[in-house]
Design an enzyme around this catalytic site. Structure first.
Site, mmCIF file in Angstrom:
data_model
loop_
_atom_site.group_PDB
_atom_site.id
_atom_site.type_symbol
_atom_site.label_atom_id
_atom_site.label_comp_id
_atom_site.label_asym_id
_atom_site.label_seq_id
_atom_site.Cartn_x
_atom_site.Cartn_y
_atom_site.Cartn_z
ATOM 1 N N THR A 4 -8.619 3.830 12.006
ATOM 2 C CA THR A 4 -8.956 4.593 13.205
ATOM 3 C C THR A 4 -10.423 4.447 13.603
ATOM 4 O O THR A 4 -10.739 4.392 14.799
ATOM 5 C CB THR A 4 -8.631 6.083 12.981
ATOM 6 O OG1 THR A 4 -7.306 6.178 12.464
ATOM 7 C CG2 THR A 4 -8.719 6.871 14.270
ATOM 8 N N LYS A 44 0.866 -1.166 0.000
ATOM 9 C CA LYS A 44 0.000 0.000 0.000
ATOM 10 C C LYS A 44 0.911 1.227 0.000
ATOM 11 O O LYS A 44 1.592 1.509 0.991
ATOM 12 C CB LYS A 44 -0.912 0.019 1.238
ATOM 13 C CG LYS A 44 -1.750 1.292 1.309
ATOM 14 C CD LYS A 44 -2.483 1.465 2.621
ATOM 15 C CE LYS A 44 -2.783 2.944 2.823
ATOM 16 N NZ LYS A 44 -3.482 3.218 4.070
ATOM 17 N N GLY A 57 -7.658 9.389 9.306
ATOM 18 C CA GLY A 57 -7.961 9.473 10.732
ATOM 19 C C GLY A 57 -8.936 10.574 11.112
ATOM 20 O O GLY A 57 -9.209 10.777 12.287
#
Lengths: 66, 286
Positions: free
Chosen positions: B226, B111, B172
């Site tokens: 998150t 990634k 996040g």
């Protein structure tokens, strides 16, 4: 001789191999990867790769991340 | 329990095939035990990890791999925290080296994150493109974190990315999919003549409805961390996210009704015993 290990100066025996360094660090056989002077040293070459004074060594592992 | 979507509705990214369309991160958990349980409950088959310097003072400490069944999960290593293409390539190679030792199928992919700014964690599109080209040439299947800019998305696919992963909102932030129309155009560009090309919303989702909204747009999967890890009850949220992905996917496949300004009665208008519509209830259109 002096090497830089994970950003910190460290004394290491002259000509130590990557494999021996991992042994000293108690990381032999652990899932880590090693870079010397920004180049990956694959595990198959740890025993034959000798470190030189001033080498910058990174030993990394996996941590939690997204 | 069967998955909500039918068995043939699997997610394929490069050579990897999953039944779950949820990819979850392993960061920010209060402890490894709750992480392990949340991963299990989420139903994810693919999980992300980061590559960091080994803590040499505390090398006897616990390792995340002691809490991850590497035979069960395909591990997707990220290049989080890299601000240059060169560093991202180094980290990708280091991650591959570790996963090769673990014999994990994730050894052939990464990634890719190349960040442009520490405050927003927005990607540097130019460095991201450069790193994508190099990693593809180096044999990686590259899943690229990018903004929701459709033109950048198209360029990354042209550079050989196995999946383009636009952010719903900043990493996040929990703001959800802020610009669904940009995601729609990304989908149109990326899937044009190539409907199976996988597009993943990566980052920004805060709760189950955010995931559902993303899936209803027609993306192939959602990657999040998150939203589960920092929920007050991560285990319940892991289940909510799993169900959110399934609900969104099914709704997408079902074809929703068009939105209309006025009501349409669900019950028959014929045969009612009620009298004629009073004049006050009539309006100019009906």
């Amino acid at each position: 001789m002096q090497i830089e290990l994970n950003g910190e100066n460290r004394e290491a025996p002259e000509g130590i191999t990557v494999a021996d360094l991992l042994e000293v660090l108690k990381l032999a056989g652990k899932p880590v990867a090693v870079e010397v002077n920004r180049e990956l040293v694959i595990k198959a070459r740890h025993a034959e790769h000798h470190l030189a004074p001033g080498d910058r060594v990174e030993v990394v592992s996996l941590v939690g991340g997204g | 329990m069967t998955t909500a979507a039918n068995a043939s509705d699997s997610l394929q990214i490069g050579s990897h095939i999953f039944q779950s369309r949820l990819i979850v991160g392993t960061g920010k958990y209060a402890g490894y035990e709750s992480m392990r349980e949340a991963l299990d409950i989420s139903g994810a088959e693919c999980i992300t990890v980061a590559v960091r310097r080994e803590r040499l003072i505390d090398s006897a400490g616990r390792n995340i791999l002691d809490f991850i069944d590497t035979a069960r999960y395909t591990i997707l290593p990220n290049t989080a925290g890299c601000f240059t293409a060169e560093d991202a390539i180094r980290v990708a190679r280091l991650g591959r080296e570790i996963l090769s030792q673990l014999n994990n199928p994730g050894a052939d992919w990464v990634k890719l994150e190349v960040l442009g700014d520490a405050k927003t964690l927005l990607p540097d599109p130019i460095a991201t493109l450069a790193a994508t080209e190099k990693l593809v040439a180096d044999g990686f299947q590259v899943l690229v974190y990018t903004s929701d800019d459709p033109v950048t998305a198209k360029r990354l696919k042209q550079a050989g990315a196995s999946s383009v992963m636009p952010a719903g909102s900043p990493i996040g932030s929990g703001q959800g999919v802020l610009n669904p129309n940009a995601i729609r155009i990304c989908l149109e560009y990326l899937k044009e003549g190539d409907p199976a090309y996988p597009v993943i919303v990566d980052a920004g989702v805060g709760t189950a409805s955010d995931v559902t909204v993303a899936m209803e747009l027609g993306v192939d999967g959602v990657l999040l961390n998150t939203g589960i890890a920092h929920a007050k009850d991560p285990l319940k949220m892991a289940r909510a996210m799993k169900l959110g992905v399934e609900a969104g996917r099914l709704a997408y496949l079902s074809g929703r009704i068009p939105k209309k300004l006025y009501a349409t009665a669900s019950s028959p208008t014929e045969g009612t015993i009620a009298g004629a519509l009073p004049a006050s209830a009539k309006n100019s259109t009906r």
